[in-house]
Scaffold this active site. Structure first.
Site, PDB file in Angstrom:
ATOM      1  N   LYS A  90      92.385 -14.247  63.480  1.00 68.09           N
ATOM      2  CA  LYS A  90      93.393 -13.998  64.593  1.00 68.09           C
ATOM      3  C   LYS A  90      94.717 -13.718  63.656  1.00 68.09           C
ATOM      4  O   LYS A  90      95.129 -14.543  63.326  1.00 68.09           O
ATOM      5  CB  LYS A  90      92.624 -15.933  65.329  1.00 68.09           C
ATOM      6  CG  LYS A  90      91.587 -15.717  65.413  1.00 68.09           C
ATOM      7  CD  LYS A  90      91.986 -17.063  67.185  1.00 68.09           C
ATOM      8  CE  LYS A  90      90.320 -17.863  67.007  1.00 68.09           C
ATOM      9  NZ  LYS A  90      90.327 -16.170  68.286  1.00 68.09           N
ATOM     10  N   LYS A 124      79.504 -26.450  71.598  1.00 65.71           N
ATOM     11  CA  LYS A 124      80.453 -25.631  70.284  1.00 65.71           C
ATOM     12  C   LYS A 124      80.858 -26.596  69.692  1.00 65.71           C
ATOM     13  O   LYS A 124      82.144 -27.679  69.955  1.00 65.71           O
ATOM     14  CB  LYS A 124      81.048 -24.702  71.011  1.00 65.71           C
ATOM     15  CG  LYS A 124      81.786 -23.746  69.643  1.00 65.71           C
ATOM     16  CD  LYS A 124      82.481 -22.569  70.046  1.00 65.71           C
ATOM     17  CE  LYS A 124      83.274 -22.172  69.467  1.00 65.71           C
ATOM     18  NZ  LYS A 124      84.138 -20.831  69.844  1.00 65.71           N
ATOM     19  N   ASP A 166      89.107 -22.351  64.151  1.00 66.05           N
ATOM     20  CA  ASP A 166      88.588 -21.267  64.088  1.00 66.05           C
ATOM     21  C   ASP A 166      89.924 -20.054  63.941  1.00 66.05           C
ATOM     22  O   ASP A 166      90.285 -20.033  64.950  1.00 66.05           O
ATOM     23  CB  ASP A 166      88.172 -20.875  65.888  1.00 66.05           C
ATOM     24  CG  ASP A 166      87.346 -19.233  65.785  1.00 66.05           C
ATOM     25  OD1 ASP A 166      87.295 -18.183  64.913  1.00 66.05           O
ATOM     26  OD2 ASP A 166      87.709 -18.510  67.110  1.00 66.05           O
ATOM     27  N   ASP A 206      85.156 -13.475  64.201  1.00 70.36           N
ATOM     28  CA  ASP A 206      86.101 -13.982  65.178  1.00 70.36           C
ATOM     29  C   ASP A 206      84.923 -14.414  66.194  1.00 70.36           C
ATOM     30  O   ASP A 206      85.210 -15.166  67.262  1.00 70.36           O
ATOM     31  CB  ASP A 206      86.872 -13.140  65.599  1.00 70.36           C
ATOM     32  CG  ASP A 206      87.809 -14.332  66.129  1.00 70.36           C
ATOM     33  OD1 ASP A 206      88.033 -15.998  66.165  1.00 70.36           O
ATOM     34  OD2 ASP A 206      88.924 -13.888  66.847  1.00 70.36           O
ATOM     35  N   ASP A 248      88.697 -25.652  69.891  1.00 74.84           N
ATOM     36  CA  ASP A 248      87.933 -24.985  69.727  1.00 74.84           C
ATOM     37  C   ASP A 248      86.069 -26.106  69.500  1.00 74.84           C
ATOM     38  O   ASP A 248      84.636 -25.762  69.722  1.00 74.84           O
ATOM     39  CB  ASP A 248      87.453 -23.827  68.316  1.00 74.84           C
ATOM     40  CG  ASP A 248      87.003 -22.339  69.312  1.00 74.84           C
ATOM     41  OD1 ASP A 248      86.606 -22.367  69.946  1.00 74.84           O
ATOM     42  OD2 ASP A 248      86.259 -21.900  68.006  1.00 74.84           O
ATOM     43  N   ARG A 296      79.173 -18.262  69.058  1.00 75.06           N
ATOM     44  CA  ARG A 296      77.751 -17.665  69.931  1.00 75.06           C
ATOM     45  C   ARG A 296      76.291 -18.008  68.313  1.00 75.06           C
ATOM     46  O   ARG A 296      75.457 -18.531  68.714  1.00 75.06           O
ATOM     47  CB  ARG A 296      77.771 -16.399  70.179  1.00 75.06           C
ATOM     48  CG  ARG A 296      78.298 -15.590  69.440  1.00 75.06           C
ATOM     49  CD  ARG A 296      78.387 -14.351  70.090  1.00 75.06           C
ATOM     50  NE  ARG A 296      79.457 -14.813  70.563  1.00 75.06           N
ATOM     51  CZ  ARG A 296      80.399 -13.274  71.165  1.00 75.06           C
ATOM     52  NH1 ARG A 296      79.611 -12.345  72.111  1.00 75.06           N
ATOM     53  NH2 ARG A 296      81.738 -13.035  71.919  1.00 75.06           N
ATOM     54  N   GLU A 316      82.165 -16.388  66.076  1.00 76.46           N
ATOM     55  CA  GLU A 316      81.375 -16.981  65.810  1.00 76.46           C
ATOM     56  C   GLU A 316      80.801 -18.457  66.765  1.00 76.46           C
ATOM     57  O   GLU A 316      79.671 -19.107  65.687  1.00 76.46           O
ATOM     58  CB  GLU A 316      82.302 -18.312  64.451  1.00 76.46           C
ATOM     59  CG  GLU A 316      83.411 -18.622  64.716  1.00 76.46           C
ATOM     60  CD  GLU A 316      84.152 -18.845  66.055  1.00 76.46           C
ATOM     61  OE1 GLU A 316      84.387 -17.295  66.147  1.00 76.46           O
ATOM     62  OE2 GLU A 316      84.807 -19.418  66.691  1.00 76.46           O
TER      63      GLU A 316
HETATM   64  N1  BES Z   1      86.873 -19.611  70.404  1.00 79.35           N
HETATM   65  C1  BES Z   1      87.308 -18.410  70.958  1.00 79.35           C
HETATM   66  C2  BES Z   1      88.035 -18.399  71.926  1.00 79.35           C
HETATM   67  C3  BES Z   1      89.021 -18.535  72.767  1.00 79.35           C
HETATM   68  C4  BES Z   1      89.834 -18.221  72.815  1.00 79.35           C
HETATM   69  C5  BES Z   1      88.506 -20.244  73.144  1.00 79.35           C
HETATM   70  C6  BES Z   1      91.146 -18.439  73.701  1.00 79.35           C
HETATM   71  C7  BES Z   1      90.273 -20.612  73.928  1.00 79.35           C
HETATM   72  C8  BES Z   1      91.254 -20.303  73.985  1.00 79.35           C
HETATM   73  C9  BES Z   1      86.407 -17.591  70.148  1.00 79.35           C
HETATM   74  O1  BES Z   1      85.864 -17.902  69.126  1.00 79.35           O
HETATM   75  C10 BES Z   1      86.517 -16.174  70.224  1.00 79.35           C
HETATM   76  O2  BES Z   1      87.355 -15.799  69.431  1.00 79.35           O
HETATM   77  N2  BES Z   1      86.651 -15.344  70.698  1.00 79.35           N
HETATM   78  C11 BES Z   1      86.297 -13.559  70.813  1.00 79.35           C
HETATM   79  C12 BES Z   1      85.444 -12.741  70.400  1.00 79.35           C
HETATM   80  C13 BES Z   1      85.598 -11.093  71.025  1.00 79.35           C
HETATM   81  C14 BES Z   1      85.902 -11.354  69.146  1.00 79.35           C
HETATM   82  C15 BES Z   1      84.518 -10.956  71.473  1.00 79.35           C
HETATM   83  C16 BES Z   1      87.601 -14.107  71.635  1.00 79.35           C
HETATM   84  O3  BES Z   1      87.777 -14.327  73.029  1.00 79.35           O
HETATM   85  O4  BES Z   1      88.631 -12.894  71.230  1.00 79.35           O
HETATM   86 ZN    ZN Z   2      86.356 -20.231  68.107  1.00 80.90          ZN
HETATM   87 MN    MN Z   3      86.356 -17.308  67.300  1.00 83.00          MN
END
Ligand code: BES
Ligand code: ZN
Ligand code: MN
Length: 494
Positions: free
Chosen positions: A274, A262, A267, A345, A286, A349, A347
């Site tokens: 966020k 990834k 992000d 968010d 990220d 995947r 993104e």
């Molecule tokens: N990059 C984040 C995941 C992440 C969170 C990595 C904290 C490292 C530390 C990912 O893109 C994300 O935002 N995931 C969301 C998914 C949700 C919207 C279903 C998450 O984990 O909150």
């Molecule tokens: Zn992310």
């Molecule tokens: Mn995200």
């Protein structure tokens, strides 16, 4: 800094800082150590007595030596019980000694540690890895040259009782050059490490080690129908880059593998921005999956295994602007599957979906993707263990073994098909997010939709790619997680 393997015994060695390892409840001095101790007037015995040293893994007493030739410091290292002794104990022990030596401005260090599994080659490699990784300092963004001073110590580290392990040390150094590249890519901010920067880094690796590079620009990705990946890149002012770096061995490859990372260089969350407290200020990391992918490529380019490896990164930034993806938009990925974006968010995947389809078209024997994919995985496994999802038991076993040797922890998680219910959309083939519970599992199930029949594993590395605490050979910040596991996996654990 030079690392060398020497046949020299402790009592014949000269240098200024000596580290000696002991198993738990086995702190008697062997004849060679007894001889050294006698020459030092009994300081080792005294240190053992005074600190009630038992050889437990948390114990690291040290003492200063006055007026005895060049030797100025002796460190005793508790290695814990002999039964559970692991390669990673050697990395940690070596890290402890060289870090002490660095703080104390010692130039010439000696390490006397037992072999793991009577395997001198694996032990020398692990020691050299612990040393290289512990001493890595990142001063790229400091203006004060004083900050770099401790980088001068130590200058030489001798691995005692390990003659003829020069090749193992060189291998460790090649591997660590990859890990360090990863750490530096992950630690650098998003105004430095952009999608273009990742592509340029791939180009440097290609030129230096003879890999081939193909970079798909936005139009090329459009032509391939990569609507999911391009959706993520919509709001950014920076162009997306789809990076495909290939290592081919000289003869016929024993296997063909693909590693996908990834590469979201920042992000923000997109329009599902966020919120404060959600860690937005850490989201330069990220792209840690792609950092590990390029770090592995750099090492593989030097190690030259008889395996063909494709390194793939769909690099983009997840930003906000008038061009941004709207919540509710529907995207079509390159395998034709449609996605209702119920959260911008989620993104990672989306970028991986098109990368998985691309990898499978290459006709490889197995695909592994790595991603800082979900906060839910950190909730489940904490910040030292990555989650692993795969429908293929033999691939799970290969990766577990690779991770046991690297000391980078993986835990297999379920691909619970029933949970796919949560991703069902009334208007498209699926949504990009499910309910909060089981969030790392639905993320893996989403990715699985983009794999047809190739053996595949997904590693959610959101936790272990970063550390706020110094831990042995890991310094505060980017850890370089997964590079050494990937290398072990590609090389076949030999
Ligand atoms: N990059 C984040 C995941 C992440 C969170 C990595 C904290 C490292 C530390 C990912 O893109 C994300 O935002 N995931 C969301 C998914 C949700 C919207 C279903 C998450 O984990 O909150
Ligand atoms: Zn992310
Ligand atoms: Mn995200």
């Amino acid at each position: 800094m030079k690392i060398q393997a020497l046949d020299t015994s402790v009592s014949n060695w000269s240098g200024d800082c000596l580290g000696i390892g002991f198993f738990e409840d086995a702190v008697d001095l062997d004849p060679d150590l007894a001889e050294l101790d006698q020459r030092l007037g009994g300081v080792c015995q005294e240190l053992i007595r005074e600190t009630e040293f038992k050889g437990k893994s948390s114990e690291q007493p040290w003492t200063r030596i006055a007026g005895q030739g060049t030797l100025r410091k002796v460190i005793l290292l508790g290695l814990g019980p002999k039964d559970g002794f692991h390669l990673d104990n050697l990395r940690q022990a070596a890290a402890t000694v060289v870090k002490t030596a660095q703080k104390q401005k010692a130039t010439h260090v000696g390490l006397q540690l037992p072999l793991w599994n009577e395997d001198a080659t694996a032990s020398a490699q692990a020691l050299a890895e612990g040393i290289e990784l512990a001493l890595h300092q990142d001063n790229r963004f400091k203006s004060d040259p004083e900050a770099q001073k401790s980088g001068d110590y130590p200058q030489t580290v001798d691995l005692l009782g390990l003659a003829n392990q020069g090749a193992a040390i060189e291998k460790a150094q090649q591997i660590c050059s990859g890990v360090i590249l990863t750490r530096e890519l992950v630690a650098a901010p998003a105004n430095v490490v952009t999608p273009s920067f990742l592509a340029e880094t791939a180009a440097q690796i290609a030129t230096e080690y003879g890999l081939t590079l193909e970079v798909l620009e936005r139009e090329d990705c459009e032509a391939q129908g990569m609507g999911a990946f391009l959706g993520v890149a919509l709001a950014s002012d920076l162009p997306p880059k789809f990076i495909h770096l290939t290592y081919k061995p000289k003869g016929t490859p024993r296997r063909k593998l693909a590693i996908i990372g990834k590469g979201v260089t920042f992000d923000s969350g997109g329009l599902n921005l966020k919120v404060s407290g959600s860690g937005i200020e850490t989201m330069k990391m990220d792209m840690a999956g792609s950092g590990a992918t390029l770090g592995a490529a750099k090492a593989i380019g030097q190690l030259k295994p008889d395996v063909e490896v494709h390194f793939i990164v769909a690099a983009a930034e997840n930003m906000i602007s008038g061009h941004a993806l709207h919540p509710g938009d529907i995207l079509t990925a390159s395998n034709g599957k449609t996605i209702e974006i119920n959260n911008t968010d989620a993104e990672g995947r989306l970028t991986l979906a098109d990368a998985l389809v691309f990898a499978e078209k290459l006709g490889v024997d197995a695909i592994v993707d790595l991603a800082t994919l979900t906060g839910a995985c950190i909730v489940a496994l904490g910040d030292e263990i990555a989650g692993m999802w795969t429908p293929v038991d033999s691939l799970a076993e290969e990766l577990s073994q690779a991770s046991q040797r690297s000391g980078e922890k993986l835990w297999r998680m379920p691909l619970e098909e029933k949970y796919f219910e949560g991703l069902k959309s009334t208007i498209a083939d699926m949504k990009n997010t499910g309910p909060r519970s089981g969030g790392s599992i639905t993320a893996a199930l989403f990715l699985q939709q983009y794999i047809d029949k190739t053996p595949w594993a997904h590693l959610d590395v959101a936790g272990p790619v970063w550390t706020e605490k110094e831990k042995g050979y890991l310094n505060v910040g980017a850890t370089g997680f997964a590079v050494r596991t990937l290398i072990n996996w590609v090389m076949g654990n030999d």
